[in-house]
Design a protein around this motif. Structure first.
Motif, PDB file in Angstrom:
ATOM      1  N   PRO A 230       0.821  -1.332  -0.164  1.00  0.00           N
ATOM      2  CA  PRO A 230       0.001   0.071   0.088  1.00  0.00           C
ATOM      3  C   PRO A 230       0.979   1.239  -0.014  1.00  0.00           C
ATOM      4  O   PRO A 230       1.870   1.208   0.612  1.00  0.00           O
ATOM      5  N   GLY A 231       0.352   2.296  -0.720  1.00  0.00           N
ATOM      6  CA  GLY A 231       1.185   3.602  -1.144  1.00  0.00           C
ATOM      7  C   GLY A 231       2.041   3.481  -2.062  1.00  0.00           C
ATOM      8  O   GLY A 231       2.797   4.571  -2.456  1.00  0.00           O
ATOM      9  N   THR A 232       2.246   2.564  -2.996  1.00  0.00           N
ATOM     10  CA  THR A 232       2.945   2.438  -4.143  1.00  0.00           C
ATOM     11  C   THR A 232       2.070   3.137  -5.319  1.00  0.00           C
ATOM     12  O   THR A 232       0.933   2.949  -5.264  1.00  0.00           O
ATOM     13  N   THR A 233       2.913   4.132  -6.091  1.00  0.00           N
ATOM     14  CA  THR A 233       1.938   4.873  -7.098  1.00  0.00           C
ATOM     15  C   THR A 233       1.814   3.816  -8.226  1.00  0.00           C
ATOM     16  O   THR A 233       2.363   2.749  -8.368  1.00  0.00           O
TER      17      THR A 233
ATOM     18  N   THR B  47      -5.401   6.470  -3.135  1.00  0.00           N
ATOM     19  CA  THR B  47      -5.710   7.586  -2.531  1.00  0.00           C
ATOM     20  C   THR B  47      -6.793   8.519  -3.239  1.00  0.00           C
ATOM     21  O   THR B  47      -6.732   8.669  -4.038  1.00  0.00           O
TER      22      THR B  47
ATOM     23  N   LYS C 126      -2.031   6.788  -5.559  1.00  0.00           N
ATOM     24  CA  LYS C 126      -1.143   5.585  -4.702  1.00  0.00           C
ATOM     25  C   LYS C 126      -2.270   4.391  -4.330  1.00  0.00           C
ATOM     26  O   LYS C 126      -3.193   4.790  -4.023  1.00  0.00           O
TER      27      LYS C 126
ATOM     28  N   ILE D  34      -4.021   1.462  -2.238  1.00  0.00           N
ATOM     29  CA  ILE D  34      -4.334   1.410  -1.101  1.00  0.00           C
ATOM     30  C   ILE D  34      -5.222   0.195  -0.765  1.00  0.00           C
ATOM     31  O   ILE D  34      -5.559  -0.185   0.171  1.00  0.00           O
TER      32      ILE D  34
END
Length: 114
Positions: free
Chosen positions: A18-21, A59, A84, A86
């Motif tokens: 999670p948080g990866t573009t 996101t 990103k 999530i």
């Protein structure tokens, strides 16, 4: 635990943190998303389409992305360098404009030959 992102139309899926573009995920699975600015939200070439149900897996738009898209987000577009992951998400890559033009030209030629 990771989340899954699926790229359409080729159907490639990858598990990422999670948080990866979207752009970083695409590079890892070798799905080409055009970009000229290196992921700084300045060239607007990395627009991708995220259908409404999948949008919950990203996101919310940040201010920079909202300004750059100028309303295209209402049609489901996001910038791959800014959005990103999530949750599980499916992303559709728009057809490359040059390829689209060539495809249309070939279709017109086929019609003329008929």
């Amino acid at each position: 635990m990771g989340v899954h992102i699926t790229f359409m139309p080729n159907g490639k899926t990858i598990e990422v943190r999670p948080g990866t573009t979207i752009l970083d995920a695409s590079r890892r699975v070798r799905v080409q998303i055009r970009t000229r600015c290196g992921g700084n939200a300045s060239c607007l070439m990395c627009k991708v389409l995220v259908p409404a149900p999948s949008a919950a897996g990203l996101t919310p738009l940040n201010q920079n992305e909202r300004l750059k898209l100028g309303g295209l987000q209402e049609q489901g577009y996001r910038l791959a360098c800014q959005a990103k992951v999530i949750g599980n998400v499916t992303v559709t890559l728009p057809e490359d404009p040059l390829k689209a033009a060539v495809r249309k030209q070939l279709e017109m030629q086929r019609e003329d030959e008929s």
